[in-house]
Design a protein around this motif. Structure first.
Motif, mmCIF file in Angstrom:
data_model
loop_
_atom_site.group_PDB
_atom_site.id
_atom_site.type_symbol
_atom_site.label_atom_id
_atom_site.label_comp_id
_atom_site.label_asym_id
_atom_site.label_seq_id
_atom_site.Cartn_x
_atom_site.Cartn_y
_atom_site.Cartn_z
ATOM 1 N N GLY A 5 0.789 -1.224 0.000
ATOM 2 C CA GLY A 5 0.000 0.000 0.000
ATOM 3 C C GLY A 5 0.817 1.267 0.000
ATOM 4 N N ARG A 6 2.149 1.149 0.078
ATOM 5 C CA ARG A 6 3.020 2.331 0.065
ATOM 6 C C ARG A 6 4.003 2.203 -1.089
ATOM 7 N N ASP A 7 4.229 3.322 -1.827
ATOM 8 C CA ASP A 7 5.188 3.264 -2.914
ATOM 9 C C ASP A 7 6.602 3.479 -2.378
ATOM 10 N N GLU A 8 7.591 3.463 -3.276
ATOM 11 C CA GLU A 8 8.992 3.434 -2.841
ATOM 12 C C GLU A 8 9.458 4.718 -2.172
ATOM 13 N N THR A 9 8.697 5.797 -2.301
ATOM 14 C CA THR A 9 9.069 7.038 -1.621
ATOM 15 C C THR A 9 8.049 7.446 -0.553
ATOM 16 N N ASP A 10 7.207 6.513 -0.147
ATOM 17 C CA ASP A 10 6.207 6.789 0.892
ATOM 18 C C ASP A 10 6.805 6.396 2.238
ATOM 19 N N SER A 11 7.522 7.348 2.823
ATOM 20 C CA SER A 11 8.290 7.074 4.033
ATOM 21 C C SER A 11 7.533 7.503 5.282
ATOM 22 N N LEU A 12 7.856 6.862 6.407
ATOM 23 C CA LEU A 12 7.268 7.233 7.690
ATOM 24 C C LEU A 12 7.869 8.506 8.260
ATOM 25 N N TYR A 13 9.034 8.916 7.753
ATOM 26 C CA TYR A 13 9.735 10.026 8.402
ATOM 27 C C TYR A 13 10.409 11.006 7.439
ATOM 28 N N PHE A 14 10.524 10.654 6.165
ATOM 29 C CA PHE A 14 11.263 11.499 5.224
ATOM 30 C C PHE A 14 10.369 11.835 4.038
ATOM 31 N N THR A 15 10.339 13.123 3.659
ATOM 32 C CA THR A 15 9.561 13.544 2.500
ATOM 33 C C THR A 15 10.486 13.625 1.289
ATOM 34 N N TYR A 16 10.273 12.740 0.337
ATOM 35 C CA TYR A 16 11.121 12.706 -0.853
ATOM 36 C C TYR A 16 10.694 13.787 -1.839
ATOM 37 N N PRO A 17 11.626 14.611 -2.297
ATOM 38 C CA PRO A 17 11.279 15.569 -3.354
ATOM 39 C C PRO A 17 11.176 14.850 -4.696
ATOM 40 N N HIS A 18 10.528 15.474 -5.636
ATOM 41 C CA HIS A 18 10.471 14.948 -7.005
ATOM 42 C C HIS A 18 11.154 15.953 -7.923
ATOM 43 N N PHE A 19 12.128 15.476 -8.701
ATOM 44 C CA PHE A 19 12.876 16.342 -9.602
ATOM 45 C C PHE A 19 12.525 16.010 -11.046
ATOM 46 N N ASN A 20 12.169 17.032 -11.802
ATOM 47 C CA ASN A 20 11.863 16.851 -13.213
ATOM 48 C C ASN A 20 13.137 16.857 -14.046
ATOM 49 N N GLU A 21 13.017 16.365 -15.255
ATOM 50 C CA GLU A 21 14.087 16.519 -16.231
ATOM 51 C C GLU A 21 14.234 18.000 -16.600
ATOM 52 N N PRO A 22 15.341 18.398 -17.213
ATOM 53 C CA PRO A 22 15.472 19.811 -17.612
ATOM 54 C C PRO A 22 14.300 20.232 -18.495
ATOM 55 N N ARG A 23 13.778 21.423 -18.213
ATOM 56 C CA ARG A 23 12.622 21.912 -18.961
ATOM 57 C C ARG A 23 12.820 23.365 -19.370
ATOM 58 N N GLY A 24 12.018 23.787 -20.338
ATOM 59 C CA GLY A 24 12.001 25.189 -20.753
ATOM 60 C C GLY A 24 13.344 25.658 -21.295
ATOM 61 N N GLU A 25 13.769 26.831 -20.835
ATOM 62 C CA GLU A 25 14.994 27.435 -21.352
ATOM 63 C C GLU A 25 16.222 26.581 -21.077
ATOM 64 N N ALA A 26 16.186 25.769 -20.031
ATOM 65 C CA ALA A 26 17.338 24.934 -19.700
ATOM 66 C C ALA A 26 17.679 23.971 -20.833
ATOM 67 N N ARG A 27 16.693 23.617 -21.670
ATOM 68 C CA ARG A 27 16.952 22.645 -22.730
ATOM 69 C C ARG A 27 17.720 23.257 -23.901
ATOM 70 N N ALA A 28 17.760 24.555 -23.968
ATOM 71 C CA ALA A 28 18.447 25.199 -25.093
ATOM 72 C C ALA A 28 19.946 24.935 -25.073
ATOM 73 N N HIS A 29 20.490 24.598 -23.900
ATOM 74 C CA HIS A 29 21.944 24.432 -23.775
ATOM 75 C C HIS A 29 22.339 23.014 -23.376
ATOM 76 N N LEU A 30 21.440 22.061 -23.564
ATOM 77 C CA LEU A 30 21.730 20.696 -23.121
ATOM 78 C C LEU A 30 22.936 20.090 -23.825
ATOM 79 N N SER A 31 23.178 20.466 -25.068
ATOM 80 C CA SER A 31 24.280 19.870 -25.825
ATOM 81 C C SER A 31 25.549 20.717 -25.814
ATOM 82 N N ASP A 32 25.544 21.806 -25.044
ATOM 83 C CA ASP A 32 26.769 22.603 -24.934
ATOM 84 C C ASP A 32 27.866 21.790 -24.232
ATOM 85 N N ALA A 33 29.066 21.833 -24.776
ATOM 86 C CA ALA A 33 30.181 21.087 -24.193
ATOM 87 C C ALA A 33 30.469 21.575 -22.778
#
Length: 538
Positions: A5-33
């Motif tokens: 009944g609990r998923d892998e981040t459903d903790s009794l004591y710790f709140t897991y953040p969720h991080f997205n992939e790069p989005r918006g303007e950040a994607r314009a420079h993804l291939s910069d060396a």
């Protein structure tokens, strides 16, 4: 794994953040060396990024996950790792949350046979060991990462292709939005025991696998036992097996219990089986209160490593380079030392303060440290999980002897991790024969209590000279590429601890290991040492 009944981040004591992939303007420079790509944003990868940033070098952390690791996993942080965290500016939340400890107790069939105390005292700022769940370790390191403009983290980003050449590494990275190319001058592989980078290069770890398997179970309970590492040998709850118990913050307790040789992993990992096994352990230690099951997993003890940690422009750190048994809590701490070691060296190469030959010291130093860990951890692993019937007979005989003779209990001492000494490293100068004591080149710089704090508080971010003569201090401060200088009182506790006289000096590397020392120091000798240790050909 977590209860039904609990998923892998459903903790009794710790709140897991969720991080997205790069989005918006950040994607314009993804291939910069970029100068450095670090694959894996666990503790080791984040320490590497912070170490590079301290040298002014940009890096990109690439992480396939969308959050921090689930479960406590690596929980024991050694004193030297706390010194590293301080040097990286990430210390404060660790000090506020972690539980320091100095003592371990071992029991055989319910009777205590050993109580060991790790070296500690007023000259040490930090305790020998701290317990803190890996989620917090990653969260606190990420606080420092997110605040550093030289570090970019790309979550939900998986390396699916790689080509390593003589002047750089070409990567193919896939995230939920697209697949793109990324070129880096260097790649640090911190992608764990099943390292995709290692696999793409066709490399394999070599060494020994041990039969012992342990279930890790995190539970929440209010238990008044102090923060003391407990080892139970042949307890009533696990006849013939071993149980380890650690207290963690937030009333979370880590219980590791050994599976019998014929015990099915599938059956052992069933929630009802884990609950029954934990209940028997708690009954064995006299706890009858309520408790909640938080998380569980399984591991085995192995001593495996690459023959070389550097392959062209790809460098392996942490579990991607080596896998060590948990006994003696060496895995995380060994990986942190790897990351700090290559971070300052690669950083100084990229910022022009050192020649690339400095990097040739990484494998001998850190693989040497791994082999030292293997030597000590193998002894502990054979005692904790005897690999054969003969070993078990000898182990049990020693435990039985310890019931009446305290000296035999020392065989159950897990030999906690101590920093490795890089005595034969090309990045360390030969010792001065004039010293009769103190810490030799290659060793971690010892701490000392000063009138206004601790010596570790005064060590700088680059090379640091520790001396006892104001005139020498002034002369060294005027040298080209001068180190930071700390001039201490003489005589003092620090001078006695270092075996120094008024003319002595210690040169400390950015990773807090001693590069050189002189019984009778001079600005000229120090200047020559700095030039030699830069590995520059100009």
């Amino acid at each position: 794994m977590r209860p039904a009944g609990r998923d892998e981040t459903d903790s009794l004591y710790f709140t897991y953040p969720h991080f997205n992939e790069p989005r918006g303007e950040a994607r314009a420079h993804l291939s910069d060396a970029v100068p450095v790509v670090i694959v894996g944003a666990g503790p080791v990868g984040m320490v590497a990024a912070l170490s590079l940033a301290r040298e002014g070098v940009r890096s990109v952390l690439v992480e396939a996950r969308s959050s921090f690791n689930d479960g406590s996993r690596a929980i024991c942080i050694a004193r030297q790792s706390f010194h590293i965290l301080q040097s990286l500016g990430a210390l404060e939340p660790f000090l506020a949350k972690a539980l320091g400890w100095t003592t371990g107790r071992s029991f055989y069939r319910g009777k205590q046979i050993l109580e060991f105390t790790m070296p500690d005292g007023p000259s040490e700022k930090f305790r020998p060991m701290y317990n803190l769940q890996q989620q917090y370790i990653e969260a606190y390191l990420y606080q420092a990462i997110a605040a550093n403009p030289l570090i970019e983290t790309r979550w939900q980003s998986e390396v699916v292709g790689m080509h390593s050449g003589p002047v750089g590494v070409d990567l193919t990275i896939r995230d939920p939005e697209a697949t793109y190319a990324l070129k880096a001058d260097w790649l640090l592989a911190a992608d764990g025991a099943r390292s995709p980078v290692r696999r793409m290069l066709g490399l394999k770890l070599r060494g020994e696998n041990y039969e012992g398997r342990y279930v890790i179970a995190d539970i929440r309970m209010q238990h008044d036992y102090p923060t003391i590492r407990r080892a139970l040998f042949d307890p009533a709850c696990r006849p013939g097996g071993t149980v380890l118990i650690h207290k963690q913050p937030d009333d979370i307790w880590r219980i590791d219990y050994q599976l019998a040789s014929g015990e099915s992993e599938t059956e052992a990992l069933r929630e009802d089986t884990v609950r029954k096994s934990v209940a028997l352990v708690l009954e064995d230690i006299g706890y009858s209160g309520s408790w909640d099951l938080e998380w569980w997993s399984i591991y085995s003890a192995n001593t495996l490593a690459l023959d070389e940690y550097r392959h062209g422009r790809v460098v392996f750190i942490g579990d991607s380079a080596h896998i060590v048994p948990i006994f003696g809590v060496r895995g995380l701490n060994n990986g942190i030392a790897d990351a700090h070691n290559i971070g300052w060296k690669l950083g100084r190469v990229l910022n022009g303060r050192a020649g690339e030959d400095l990097l040739d010291s990484y494998t001998p130093e850190r693989r040497g440290a791994t082999l030292d860990v293997f030597a000590n951890a193998t002894k502990s692993a054979r005692f904790m999980t005897p690999p054969s019937h003969g070993w078990r007979i000898m182990r049990d005989a020693a435990l039985g002897l310890a019931l009446e003779h305290p000296f035999a209990g020392e065989l159950a001492n897990p030999r906690q991790m101590t920093p490795f000494t890089y005595a034969r490293s090309p990045a360390v100068l030969p010792d001065d024969p004039g010293f009769a004591g103190g810490a030799a080149p290659g060793a971690a710089m010892p701490d000392a209590a000063l009138t206004d704090g601790f010596l570790c508080d005064r060590i700088g971010s680059g090379y640091t000279l520790v001396c006892f003569d104001e005139e020498l201090s002034d002369e060294v401060s005027r040298l080209p590429d001068a180190p930071e200088v700390v001039c201490l009182d003489f005589p003092s506790d620090a001078s006695r601890m270092l075996g120094a006289n008024a003319s002595s000096a210690y040169l400390v590397r950015p990773d807090l290991h001693i590069a050189a020392r002189w019984r009778e120091a001079s600005a000229g000798r120090i200047a020559d040492a700095i030039k030699t240790l830069s590995f520059r050909k100009d």
